[in-house]
Design a protein around this motif. Structure first.
Motif, PDB file in Angstrom:
ATOM      1  N   LEU A 144      10.109  24.830  35.709  1.00 41.45           N
ATOM      2  CA  LEU A 144       9.942  23.902  36.824  1.00 41.45           C
ATOM      3  C   LEU A 144       9.698  24.680  38.120  1.00 41.45           C
ATOM      4  CD1 LEU A 144      12.694  21.285  35.909  1.00 41.45           C
ATOM      5  CD2 LEU A 144      10.211  21.109  35.589  1.00 41.45           C
ATOM      6  N   PRO A 145       9.100  24.041  39.137  1.00 42.45           N
ATOM      7  CA  PRO A 145       8.723  24.751  40.369  1.00 42.45           C
ATOM      8  C   PRO A 145       9.889  25.517  40.990  1.00 42.45           C
ATOM      9  CG  PRO A 145       7.777  22.554  40.355  1.00 42.45           C
ATOM     10  CD  PRO A 145       8.691  22.618  39.173  1.00 42.45           C
ATOM     11  N   ARG A 146       9.598  26.739  41.409  1.00 46.68           N
ATOM     12  CA  ARG A 146      10.600  27.606  42.039  1.00 46.68           C
ATOM     13  C   ARG A 146      10.604  27.417  43.551  1.00 46.68           C
ATOM     14  NH1 ARG A 146       8.275  32.591  38.439  1.00 46.68           N
ATOM     15  NH2 ARG A 146       9.723  32.459  36.675  1.00 46.68           N
ATOM     16  N   THR A 147      11.784  27.483  44.147  1.00 47.00           N
ATOM     17  CA  THR A 147      11.892  27.433  45.612  1.00 47.00           C
ATOM     18  C   THR A 147      11.907  28.826  46.212  1.00 47.00           C
ATOM     19  OG1 THR A 147      14.319  27.341  45.450  1.00 47.00           O
ATOM     20  CG2 THR A 147      13.126  25.244  45.582  1.00 47.00           C
ATOM     21  N   SER A 148      12.284  29.821  45.437  1.00 50.57           N
ATOM     22  CA  SER A 148      12.263  31.215  45.883  1.00 50.57           C
ATOM     23  C   SER A 148      12.203  32.088  44.647  1.00 50.57           C
ATOM     24  CB  SER A 148      13.505  31.556  46.724  1.00 50.57           C
ATOM     25  OG  SER A 148      14.682  31.464  45.922  1.00 50.57           O
ATOM     26  N   CYS A 149      11.759  33.320  44.834  1.00 48.43           N
ATOM     27  CA  CYS A 149      11.643  34.227  43.697  1.00 48.43           C
ATOM     28  C   CYS A 149      11.858  35.656  44.167  1.00 48.43           C
ATOM     29  CB  CYS A 149      10.282  34.072  43.039  1.00 48.43           C
ATOM     30  SG  CYS A 149      10.175  34.909  41.443  1.00 48.43           S
ATOM     31  N   LEU A 150      12.922  36.258  43.717  1.00 51.17           N
ATOM     32  CA  LEU A 150      13.229  37.646  44.060  1.00 51.17           C
ATOM     33  C   LEU A 150      12.501  38.557  43.081  1.00 51.17           C
ATOM     34  CD1 LEU A 150      14.878  39.738  45.698  1.00 51.17           C
ATOM     35  CD2 LEU A 150      16.709  39.454  44.012  1.00 51.17           C
ATOM     36  N   SER A 151      11.708  39.473  43.615  1.00 45.98           N
ATOM     37  CA  SER A 151      10.950  40.379  42.758  1.00 45.98           C
ATOM     38  C   SER A 151      10.851  41.742  43.413  1.00 45.98           C
ATOM     39  CB  SER A 151       9.542  39.812  42.499  1.00 45.98           C
ATOM     40  OG  SER A 151       8.804  39.742  43.708  1.00 45.98           O
ATOM     41  N   ARG A 152      10.419  42.700  42.632  1.00 43.82           N
ATOM     42  CA  ARG A 152      10.143  44.034  43.157  1.00 43.82           C
ATOM     43  C   ARG A 152       8.914  44.563  42.434  1.00 43.82           C
ATOM     44  NH1 ARG A 152      14.118  48.424  40.201  1.00 43.82           N
ATOM     45  NH2 ARG A 152      14.071  47.502  38.131  1.00 43.82           N
ATOM     46  N   GLY A 153       8.304  45.579  43.013  1.00 38.52           N
ATOM     47  CA  GLY A 153       7.137  46.172  42.394  1.00 38.52           C
ATOM     48  C   GLY A 153       7.492  46.829  41.078  1.00 38.52           C
TER      49      GLY A 153
ATOM     50  N   LEU B  55       9.819  40.240  38.165  1.00 38.69           N
ATOM     51  CA  LEU B  55      10.689  39.164  38.620  1.00 38.69           C
ATOM     52  C   LEU B  55      12.139  39.507  38.304  1.00 38.69           C
ATOM     53  CD1 LEU B  55       8.679  36.001  37.528  1.00 38.69           C
ATOM     54  CD2 LEU B  55       8.535  37.311  39.648  1.00 38.69           C
ATOM     55  N   ILE B  56      13.037  39.236  39.261  1.00 32.09           N
ATOM     56  CA  ILE B  56      14.452  39.542  39.095  1.00 32.09           C
ATOM     57  C   ILE B  56      15.269  38.266  38.932  1.00 32.09           C
ATOM     58  CG2 ILE B  56      16.483  40.577  40.195  1.00 32.09           C
ATOM     59  CD1 ILE B  56      14.612  42.525  41.581  1.00 32.09           C
ATOM     60  N   ALA B  57      15.073  37.308  39.811  1.00 28.11           N
ATOM     61  CA  ALA B  57      15.810  36.046  39.747  1.00 28.11           C
ATOM     62  C   ALA B  57      15.043  34.990  40.534  1.00 28.11           C
ATOM     63  CB  ALA B  57      17.223  36.204  40.294  1.00 28.11           C
ATOM     64  N   ALA B  58      15.323  33.707  40.249  1.00 27.15           N
ATOM     65  CA  ALA B  58      14.591  32.616  40.892  1.00 27.15           C
ATOM     66  C   ALA B  58      15.541  31.574  41.460  1.00 27.15           C
ATOM     67  CB  ALA B  58      13.635  31.965  39.890  1.00 27.15           C
ATOM     68  N   ASN B  59      15.005  30.797  42.396  1.00 36.25           N
ATOM     69  CA  ASN B  59      15.741  29.678  43.010  1.00 36.25           C
ATOM     70  C   ASN B  59      17.041  30.149  43.661  1.00 36.25           C
ATOM     71  OD1 ASN B  59      13.826  27.615  42.057  1.00 36.25           O
ATOM     72  ND2 ASN B  59      14.612  28.154  40.037  1.00 36.25           N
ATOM     73  N   ILE B  60      16.936  31.211  44.446  1.00 33.61           N
ATOM     74  CA  ILE B  60      18.086  31.779  45.150  1.00 33.61           C
ATOM     75  C   ILE B  60      18.077  31.292  46.592  1.00 33.61           C
ATOM     76  CG2 ILE B  60      19.289  33.904  45.754  1.00 33.61           C
ATOM     77  CD1 ILE B  60      18.949  33.449  42.749  1.00 33.61           C
ATOM     78  N   ASP B  61      19.216  30.855  47.090  1.00 31.02           N
ATOM     79  CA  ASP B  61      19.325  30.421  48.488  1.00 31.02           C
ATOM     80  C   ASP B  61      19.703  31.575  49.414  1.00 31.02           C
ATOM     81  OD1 ASP B  61      18.968  27.462  48.102  1.00 31.02           O
ATOM     82  OD2 ASP B  61      20.735  27.757  46.842  1.00 31.02           O
TER      83      ASP B  61
END
Length: 367
Positions: free
Chosen positions: A96-105, A115-121
């Motif tokens: 489902l659509p993500r509100t945020s996405c933590l990633s690194r190169g 991608l590391i984690a998603a939907n983080i406030d």
């Protein structure tokens, strides 16, 4: 866990009990009819995901269609499951659509971030007094956090280790505040539970918080302290570098009694920026603001005349080390962009070479 806590975690008692679930996600999920149920990724293994649903925690694999296009969920994702409980089988068919996405190169990939984690406030950037305190590393963390869409908070852990030492850590803490801008900076001790109450304003029902930082800074100890019991394995601090031994090996989602959702992450050894260009300006907002007064709009703040940024360095407003870090991260982002472009061109070249060979083969068969 009582009904009141369940309602807090799902934001609304009329919605499914899934931590962080809301009306927007309910609307997105409504497109699925039939034997489908929603869930949230708790843990990611190699080919299996643990997912929290109204039925409890389930294990599932991803569908062949998702695997074919390289679409994989990460911890924190809300997903759609094909429910074949009569066969004791559950399959992830969509994210489902993500509100945020933590990633690194990704060091080994030319075009895609890891991608590391998603939907983080909110993201707690955890460091520790002693050898781990590193302003330049914190700037890197701030850059990827700002780019994720989440709000950063810096936690300086293990302040109990400074008791009785001749060096006052307050000067170092002030240096961190100087580069953090308006980002909250909190000094605490997860082990002795000192100043943990300062985290209360960020820990709200149905809010998702991720922890990132180097190995051994005390992320797992903090999780244990907030949950009031040990759920994450921890190890003793090494005397030579003040670090705990690396214990967390997988990303995992935890639920706190008040409804806050925490994501613990293994220590990040190498912080590749990836596509974090949006985060640079916010991480170095002081330089960005000064740059508005430069003579040239495209000033690189290196050798141009009447550069407001370099004048600020000469006047001691910002340090040379911070400007050097700004240049280094921008140069790294430019290099990563060039490398990605070269990689994409290589993929296209290989693609068209394959097409040409296929046409040649077909032509030879027709003769």
């Amino acid at each position: 866990m009582n009904d009141k806590d369940r309602d807090k975690m799902s934001n609304n008692s009329n919605l499914p009990f899934i931590p962080g679930w809301n009306a927007s996600l309910e609307s997105a999920f409504s497109a699925y009819k039939g034997p489908y149920i929603p869930g949230r990724i708790v843990t990611q293994h190699k080919t299996v995901w643990n997912i929290l649903t109204e039925k409890g925690e389930l294990q599932a694999t991803i569908s062949g269609a998702m695997r074919k296009v390289g679409k994989q969920p990460v911890v924190g994702d809300f997903v759609v499951l094909l429910d074949q409980s009569d066969l004791n089988s559950y399959t992830i068919v969509d994210i489902l659509p993500r509100t945020s996405c933590l990633s690194r190169g990704s060091a080994g990939d030319l075009s895609e971030d890891q991608l590391i984690a998603a939907n983080i406030d909110t993201i707690f950037i955890v460091t520790a007094v002693g050898h781990d305190l590193n302003l330049r590393r914190l700037e890197r963390y701030l850059t990827i956090v700002y780019s994720s869409g989440a709000k950063p908070v810096i936690l300086i852990n293990k302040i109990d280790l400074t008791e009785g030492l001749p060096d006052d850590p307050s000067a170092t803490i002030q240096e961190i505040k100087d580069i953090a801008g308006d980002v909250p900076v909190i000094a605490l001790s997860a082990l002795s539970k000192t100043n943990l109450e300062q985290l209360d304003p960020f820990m709200k029902p149905a809010e998702t918080i991720a922890l990132i930082g180097s190995s051994g800074v005390g992320k797992s100890t903090l999780i244990n302290a907030l949950l009031h019991h040990n759920v994450q394995k921890t190890s003793d601090v090494r005397e030579d570098d003040d670090k705990g031994r690396h214990t967390t090996t997988v990303r995992q989602l935890f639920l706190l009694p008040n409804g806050t959702i925490f994501v613990d992450n293994p220590g990040i050894r190498e912080i590749q920026l990836g596509d974090s260009s949006d985060g640079i300006d916010r991480t170095f907002s002081d330089i960005t603001e000064l740059a508005q007064n430069c003579r040239f709009k495209d000033c690189t703040h290196r050798n141009e005349p009447r550069c407001a940024v370099r004048e600020a360095v000469d006047q001691g407003v910002i340090t040379q080390e911070r400007l050097d870090s700004f240049h280094k991260l921008n140069d790294e982002l430019a290099f990563q962009a060039d490398k990605a472009e070269i990689g994409l061109k290589g993929v296209e070249k290989k693609k068209y070479k394959g097409i040409a060979l296929a046409r040649k083969y077909i032509a030879s068969k027709r003769q």
